[in-house]
Design a protein around this motif. Structure first.
Motif, short mmCIF file in Angstrom:
data_model
loop_
_atom_site.label_atom_id
_atom_site.label_comp_id
_atom_site.label_asym_id
_atom_site.label_seq_id
_atom_site.Cartn_x
_atom_site.Cartn_y
_atom_site.Cartn_z
N ILE A 93 -10.14 -16.39 -11.58
CA ILE A 93 -9.74 -17.48 -12.49
C ILE A 93 -10.82 -18.56 -12.52
CG2 ILE A 93 -8.06 -19.31 -12.93
CD1 ILE A 93 -5.94 -17.62 -11.67
N GLY A 94 -11.19 -18.96 -13.73
CA GLY A 94 -12.09 -20.10 -13.87
C GLY A 94 -11.32 -21.40 -13.79
N ALA A 95 -11.68 -22.23 -12.81
CA ALA A 95 -10.98 -23.50 -12.62
C ALA A 95 -11.43 -24.56 -13.61
CB ALA A 95 -11.19 -24.00 -11.19
N GLY A 96 -12.52 -24.29 -14.34
CA GLY A 96 -13.05 -25.31 -15.24
C GLY A 96 -13.96 -26.27 -14.50
N ILE B 194 -9.61 -11.03 -15.30
CA ILE B 194 -10.47 -12.22 -15.35
C ILE B 194 -9.88 -13.22 -16.33
CG2 ILE B 194 -12.75 -13.14 -15.86
CD1 ILE B 194 -13.85 -10.34 -15.14
N VAL B 195 -9.68 -14.44 -15.88
CA VAL B 195 -9.18 -15.52 -16.73
C VAL B 195 -10.32 -16.53 -16.91
CG1 VAL B 195 -7.50 -17.38 -16.99
CG2 VAL B 195 -6.82 -15.22 -15.91
N PRO B 196 -10.82 -16.68 -18.13
CA PRO B 196 -11.97 -17.58 -18.33
C PRO B 196 -11.61 -19.04 -18.08
CG PRO B 196 -11.08 -16.87 -20.43
CD PRO B 196 -10.36 -16.07 -19.38
N GLY B 197 -12.65 -19.82 -17.82
CA GLY B 197 -12.49 -21.26 -17.64
C GLY B 197 -13.50 -22.00 -18.49
N ILE C 194 -7.86 -26.67 -16.54
CA ILE C 194 -7.69 -25.24 -16.33
C ILE C 194 -6.85 -24.70 -17.50
CG2 ILE C 194 -5.55 -25.42 -14.97
CD1 ILE C 194 -6.58 -23.12 -13.23
N THR C 195 -7.02 -23.43 -17.83
CA THR C 195 -6.23 -22.87 -18.93
C THR C 195 -4.77 -22.72 -18.51
OG1 THR C 195 -6.59 -20.57 -18.25
CG2 THR C 195 -8.23 -21.54 -19.72
N LEU C 196 -3.90 -22.62 -19.52
CA LEU C 196 -2.47 -22.40 -19.24
C LEU C 196 -2.27 -21.08 -18.49
CD1 LEU C 196 -0.87 -23.52 -22.63
CD2 LEU C 196 -0.67 -24.67 -20.42
N ARG C 197 -3.02 -20.05 -18.89
CA ARG C 197 -2.88 -18.77 -18.20
C ARG C 197 -3.32 -18.89 -16.75
NH1 ARG C 197 -5.44 -13.28 -20.60
NH2 ARG C 197 -3.82 -13.72 -22.15
N LEU D 126 -1.89 -18.97 -11.04
CA LEU D 126 -2.00 -19.70 -9.77
C LEU D 126 -0.62 -19.97 -9.18
CD1 LEU D 126 -4.69 -22.55 -9.95
CD2 LEU D 126 -4.54 -20.69 -8.30
N ALA D 127 0.32 -20.33 -10.04
CA ALA D 127 1.67 -20.66 -9.57
C ALA D 127 2.41 -19.44 -9.02
CB ALA D 127 2.47 -21.28 -10.71
N LEU D 128 1.90 -18.24 -9.28
CA LEU D 128 2.53 -17.01 -8.79
C LEU D 128 1.74 -16.34 -7.67
CD1 LEU D 128 3.44 -15.44 -12.27
CD2 LEU D 128 4.98 -16.68 -10.72
N ALA D 129 0.58 -16.89 -7.32
CA ALA D 129 -0.31 -16.24 -6.36
C ALA D 129 0.26 -16.24 -4.94
CB ALA D 129 -1.67 -16.93 -6.37
N ASP D 130 -0.02 -15.17 -4.23
CA ASP D 130 0.34 -15.10 -2.80
C ASP D 130 -0.76 -15.71 -1.94
OD1 ASP D 130 2.78 -13.61 -3.22
OD2 ASP D 130 1.52 -11.86 -3.61
N VAL D 131 -2.01 -15.54 -2.38
CA VAL D 131 -3.15 -16.07 -1.64
C VAL D 131 -4.22 -16.47 -2.64
CG1 VAL D 131 -4.15 -13.74 -1.35
CG2 VAL D 131 -4.82 -15.59 0.22
N VAL D 132 -4.94 -17.57 -2.34
CA VAL D 132 -5.99 -18.08 -3.21
C VAL D 132 -7.25 -18.30 -2.39
CG1 VAL D 132 -6.72 -19.98 -4.71
CG2 VAL D 132 -4.34 -19.20 -4.76
#
Length: 237
Positions: A12-15, A116-119, A22-25, A30-36
Protein backbone atom coordinates in the motif's frame (compact mmCIF):
# COMPACT_ATOMS: atom_id res chain seq x y z
CA UNK A 1 -1.30 -19.76 -8.91
CA UNK A 2 -1.27 -18.54 -5.30
CA UNK A 3 -0.13 -20.94 -2.58
CA UNK A 4 -3.05 -21.03 -0.12
CA UNK A 5 -0.76 -22.03 2.74
CA UNK A 6 0.27 -18.36 2.80
CA UNK A 7 -1.77 -15.28 3.56
CA UNK A 8 -2.19 -12.38 1.15
CA UNK A 9 0.29 -9.48 1.03
CA UNK A 10 -0.83 -6.01 -0.01
CA UNK A 11 1.69 -3.30 -0.87
CA UNK A 12 0.00 0.00 0.00
CA UNK A 13 1.21 3.47 -0.88
CA UNK A 14 0.82 5.69 2.18
CA UNK A 15 1.16 8.85 0.11
CA UNK A 16 3.40 11.82 0.98
CA UNK A 17 2.80 11.80 4.73
CA UNK A 18 -0.54 13.21 5.83
CA UNK A 19 -2.86 10.41 6.92
CA UNK A 20 -5.83 11.80 5.01
CA UNK A 21 -3.95 11.58 1.71
CA UNK A 22 -3.97 7.79 1.68
CA UNK A 23 -6.51 6.32 -0.75
CA UNK A 24 -9.85 5.02 0.49
CA UNK A 25 -8.87 1.53 -0.62
CA UNK A 26 -5.57 1.75 1.23
CA UNK A 27 -7.30 2.90 4.44
CA UNK A 28 -9.92 0.15 4.14
CA UNK A 29 -7.32 -2.61 3.76
CA UNK A 30 -5.23 -1.17 6.60
CA UNK A 31 -8.27 -1.38 8.86
CA UNK A 32 -8.50 -5.13 8.12
CA UNK A 33 -4.79 -6.00 8.32
CA UNK A 34 -3.45 -8.56 10.77
CA UNK A 35 0.11 -7.23 10.53
CA UNK A 36 1.65 -4.08 9.01
CA UNK A 37 5.31 -3.72 8.03
CA UNK A 38 5.86 0.01 7.68
CA UNK A 39 8.52 2.42 6.44
CA UNK A 40 10.27 5.02 8.60
CA UNK A 41 8.43 7.91 6.92
CA UNK A 42 5.00 6.51 7.80
CA UNK A 43 3.48 8.78 10.47
CA UNK A 44 1.82 7.78 13.77
CA UNK A 45 -1.45 9.23 12.41
CA UNK A 46 -1.25 6.78 9.51
CA UNK A 47 -0.61 3.85 11.84
CA UNK A 48 -3.65 4.90 13.87
CA UNK A 49 -5.73 3.68 10.93
CA UNK A 50 -4.83 0.08 11.84
CA UNK A 51 -5.12 -0.18 15.67
CA UNK A 52 -5.93 -3.89 15.43
CA UNK A 53 -2.75 -4.86 13.58
CA UNK A 54 0.66 -6.02 14.77
CA UNK A 55 3.05 -3.27 13.65
CA UNK A 56 6.61 -4.02 12.53
CA UNK A 57 8.97 -1.13 11.64
CA UNK A 58 11.19 -1.85 8.66
CA UNK A 59 12.57 1.65 8.27
CA UNK A 60 13.82 2.62 4.84
CA UNK A 61 15.11 6.18 5.03
CA UNK A 62 17.75 7.73 2.83
CA UNK A 63 21.05 8.48 4.55
CA UNK A 64 20.19 6.65 7.76
CA UNK A 65 20.68 3.14 9.07
CA UNK A 66 17.75 1.03 7.94
CA UNK A 67 16.58 -2.54 7.58
CA UNK A 68 18.29 -4.31 4.67
CA UNK A 69 15.98 -5.09 1.76
CA UNK A 70 16.73 -8.82 1.92
CA UNK A 71 15.68 -8.84 5.58
CA UNK A 72 12.44 -7.03 4.71
CA UNK A 73 11.72 -9.64 2.03
CA UNK A 74 12.28 -12.43 4.54
CA UNK A 75 10.00 -10.75 7.11
CA UNK A 76 7.24 -10.40 4.52
CA UNK A 77 7.43 -14.09 3.69
CA UNK A 78 7.49 -15.07 7.36
CA UNK A 79 4.46 -12.88 8.09
CA UNK A 80 2.59 -14.37 5.13
CA UNK A 81 3.14 -17.81 6.71
CA UNK A 82 1.68 -16.63 10.03
CA UNK A 83 -1.03 -14.11 9.11
CA UNK A 84 -3.94 -14.01 6.68
CA UNK A 85 -3.79 -10.31 5.80
CA UNK A 86 -0.30 -8.77 5.56
CA UNK A 87 0.26 -5.13 4.63
CA UNK A 88 3.55 -3.62 3.49
CA UNK A 89 2.98 0.11 4.01
CA UNK A 90 5.29 2.28 1.92
CA UNK A 91 5.72 6.04 1.75
CA UNK A 92 4.49 7.64 -1.46
CA UNK A 93 3.67 5.08 -4.16
CA UNK A 94 5.07 1.54 -4.02
CA UNK A 95 5.97 1.60 -7.72
CA UNK A 96 7.96 4.86 -7.59
CA UNK A 97 11.38 4.43 -5.95
CA UNK A 98 9.73 2.02 -3.52
CA UNK A 99 11.80 -1.08 -4.35
CA UNK A 100 8.55 -2.89 -5.04
CA UNK A 101 10.18 -5.05 -7.71
CA UNK A 102 12.47 -6.73 -5.17
CA UNK A 103 9.59 -7.47 -2.80
CA UNK A 104 7.32 -8.68 -5.58
CA UNK A 105 9.95 -11.09 -6.89
CA UNK A 106 10.54 -12.51 -3.40
CA UNK A 107 6.82 -12.99 -2.74
CA UNK A 108 6.05 -14.38 -6.19
CA UNK A 109 8.87 -16.90 -5.85
CA UNK A 110 6.94 -18.40 -2.91
CA UNK A 111 3.58 -18.30 -4.68
CA UNK A 112 2.26 -15.63 -2.31
CA UNK A 113 -0.76 -13.65 -3.50
CA UNK A 114 0.06 -9.94 -3.83
CA UNK A 115 -2.07 -6.86 -4.42
CA UNK A 116 -0.74 -3.33 -4.97
CA UNK A 117 -2.65 -0.22 -3.88
CA UNK A 118 -1.17 2.95 -5.38
CA UNK A 119 -0.46 6.07 -3.36
CA UNK A 120 0.10 9.74 -4.13
CA UNK A 121 3.75 10.03 -5.06
CA UNK A 122 5.76 12.88 -3.52
CA UNK A 123 6.25 14.81 -6.78
CA UNK A 124 2.51 15.29 -7.31
CA UNK A 125 1.89 16.14 -3.67
CA UNK A 126 4.75 18.65 -3.68
CA UNK A 127 3.49 20.34 -6.83
CA UNK A 128 0.06 20.67 -5.21
CA UNK A 129 1.53 21.99 -1.96
CA UNK A 130 3.55 24.63 -3.81
CA UNK A 131 0.65 25.41 -6.19
CA UNK A 132 3.12 24.93 -9.05
CA UNK A 133 1.98 22.68 -11.91
CA UNK A 134 4.68 20.44 -13.35
CA UNK A 135 3.30 20.97 -16.85
CA UNK A 136 2.18 24.22 -18.44
CA UNK A 137 0.72 24.86 -21.85
CA UNK A 138 3.33 26.24 -24.24
CA UNK A 139 6.14 25.86 -21.67
CA UNK A 140 6.37 22.31 -20.35
CA UNK A 141 4.79 19.10 -21.60
CA UNK A 142 7.28 16.50 -20.36
CA UNK A 143 8.22 15.53 -16.81
CA UNK A 144 10.91 13.20 -15.47
CA UNK A 145 11.27 11.82 -11.94
CA UNK A 146 14.75 10.74 -10.85
CA UNK A 147 16.92 9.97 -7.86
CA UNK A 148 20.68 9.99 -7.46
CA UNK A 149 20.55 6.98 -5.14
CA UNK A 150 22.00 3.82 -6.72
CA UNK A 151 22.20 0.19 -5.74
CA UNK A 152 25.45 -0.97 -4.09
CA UNK A 153 28.17 -1.56 -6.66
CA UNK A 154 26.37 0.32 -9.43
CA UNK A 155 27.92 3.40 -11.10
CA UNK A 156 26.64 6.84 -10.23
CA UNK A 157 24.38 8.46 -12.81
CA UNK A 158 26.11 11.51 -14.27
CA UNK A 159 23.66 12.56 -17.00
CA UNK A 160 20.32 13.92 -15.80
CA UNK A 161 16.99 13.62 -17.65
CA UNK A 162 16.39 15.98 -20.57
CA UNK A 163 12.76 16.93 -19.92
CA UNK A 164 10.97 20.26 -19.57
CA UNK A 165 10.44 19.66 -15.84
CA UNK A 166 12.54 17.34 -13.71
CA UNK A 167 11.87 16.27 -10.15
CA UNK A 168 14.57 14.85 -7.89
CA UNK A 169 13.50 12.58 -5.07
CA UNK A 170 15.69 12.57 -1.94
CA UNK A 171 17.49 15.56 -3.40
CA UNK A 172 18.65 17.48 -0.34
CA UNK A 173 22.17 16.06 -0.14
CA UNK A 174 22.64 16.20 -3.92
CA UNK A 175 21.46 19.76 -4.55
CA UNK A 176 24.82 21.26 -5.49
CA UNK A 177 25.83 18.34 -7.70
CA UNK A 178 22.46 18.35 -9.44
CA UNK A 179 22.67 22.07 -10.16
CA UNK A 180 26.22 21.81 -11.50
CA UNK A 181 25.31 18.95 -13.84
CA UNK A 182 22.22 20.68 -15.18
CA UNK A 183 24.16 23.90 -15.80
CA UNK A 184 26.84 21.88 -17.59
CA UNK A 185 24.10 20.32 -19.73
CA UNK A 186 23.03 23.80 -20.85
CA UNK A 187 20.22 24.76 -18.47
CA UNK A 188 19.98 28.45 -17.68
CA UNK A 189 21.03 29.57 -14.19
CA UNK A 190 17.71 31.47 -14.09
CA UNK A 191 15.69 28.24 -14.37
CA UNK A 192 13.13 28.22 -11.53
CA UNK A 193 13.55 25.72 -8.69
CA UNK A 194 11.06 24.78 -5.99
CA UNK A 195 12.15 22.79 -2.93
CA UNK A 196 9.59 21.07 -0.73
CA UNK A 197 10.58 19.52 2.60
CA UNK A 198 8.29 17.24 4.64
CA UNK A 199 5.54 17.52 2.07
CA UNK A 200 1.95 17.54 3.44
CA UNK A 201 3.06 17.42 7.08
CA UNK A 202 2.69 20.24 9.65
CA UNK A 203 6.44 20.97 9.41
CA UNK A 204 6.31 21.33 5.63
CA UNK A 205 8.59 24.01 4.16
CA UNK A 206 8.61 25.39 0.61
CA UNK A 207 11.43 27.43 -0.91
CA UNK A 208 11.61 29.14 -4.32
CA UNK A 209 14.99 29.82 -5.92
CA UNK A 210 16.84 29.42 -9.21
CA UNK A 211 19.20 26.81 -10.58
CA UNK A 212 22.08 29.23 -10.01
CA UNK A 213 20.98 29.58 -6.39
CA UNK A 214 20.69 25.82 -6.02
CA UNK A 215 24.36 25.56 -6.95
CA UNK A 216 25.11 27.35 -3.66
CA UNK A 217 23.38 24.55 -1.76
CA UNK A 218 20.30 24.55 0.44
CA UNK A 219 19.93 24.96 4.17
CA UNK A 220 20.06 21.87 6.33
CA UNK A 221 16.85 19.86 6.18
CA UNK A 222 15.61 17.34 8.72
CA UNK A 223 12.76 15.89 6.65
CA UNK A 224 12.59 14.31 3.18
CA UNK A 225 13.33 16.80 0.40
CA UNK A 226 11.97 16.98 -3.14
CA UNK A 227 13.61 19.30 -5.69
CA UNK A 228 11.53 20.44 -8.70
CA UNK A 229 13.29 22.20 -11.58
CA UNK A 230 11.96 23.76 -14.78
CA UNK A 231 10.40 26.82 -16.40
CA UNK A 232 6.89 25.65 -15.53
CA UNK A 233 7.75 26.38 -11.90
CA UNK A 234 8.21 30.10 -12.44
CA UNK A 235 5.94 32.74 -10.95
CA UNK A 236 2.55 33.09 -12.65
CA UNK A 237 2.26 36.31 -14.64
Amino acid sequence: MADRSYGKVTLIGAGPGAADLITLRGARILALADVVLYDALVTPDMLALCPQAVKIPVGKRSGQRSTAQLEINEKLIACAREYKQVVRLKGGDPMMFGRADEELRALEAHGIEVEIVPGITAALAAAAAAKQPLTKRGIARSVAFFTSATAPGQPEQTTLPDCDTIVQYMGGREAITTAERLLAQGRSPDTPVVIVESCSLPEQRIAHLTLGGLRQGIETCTGPVLVMIGDALGART
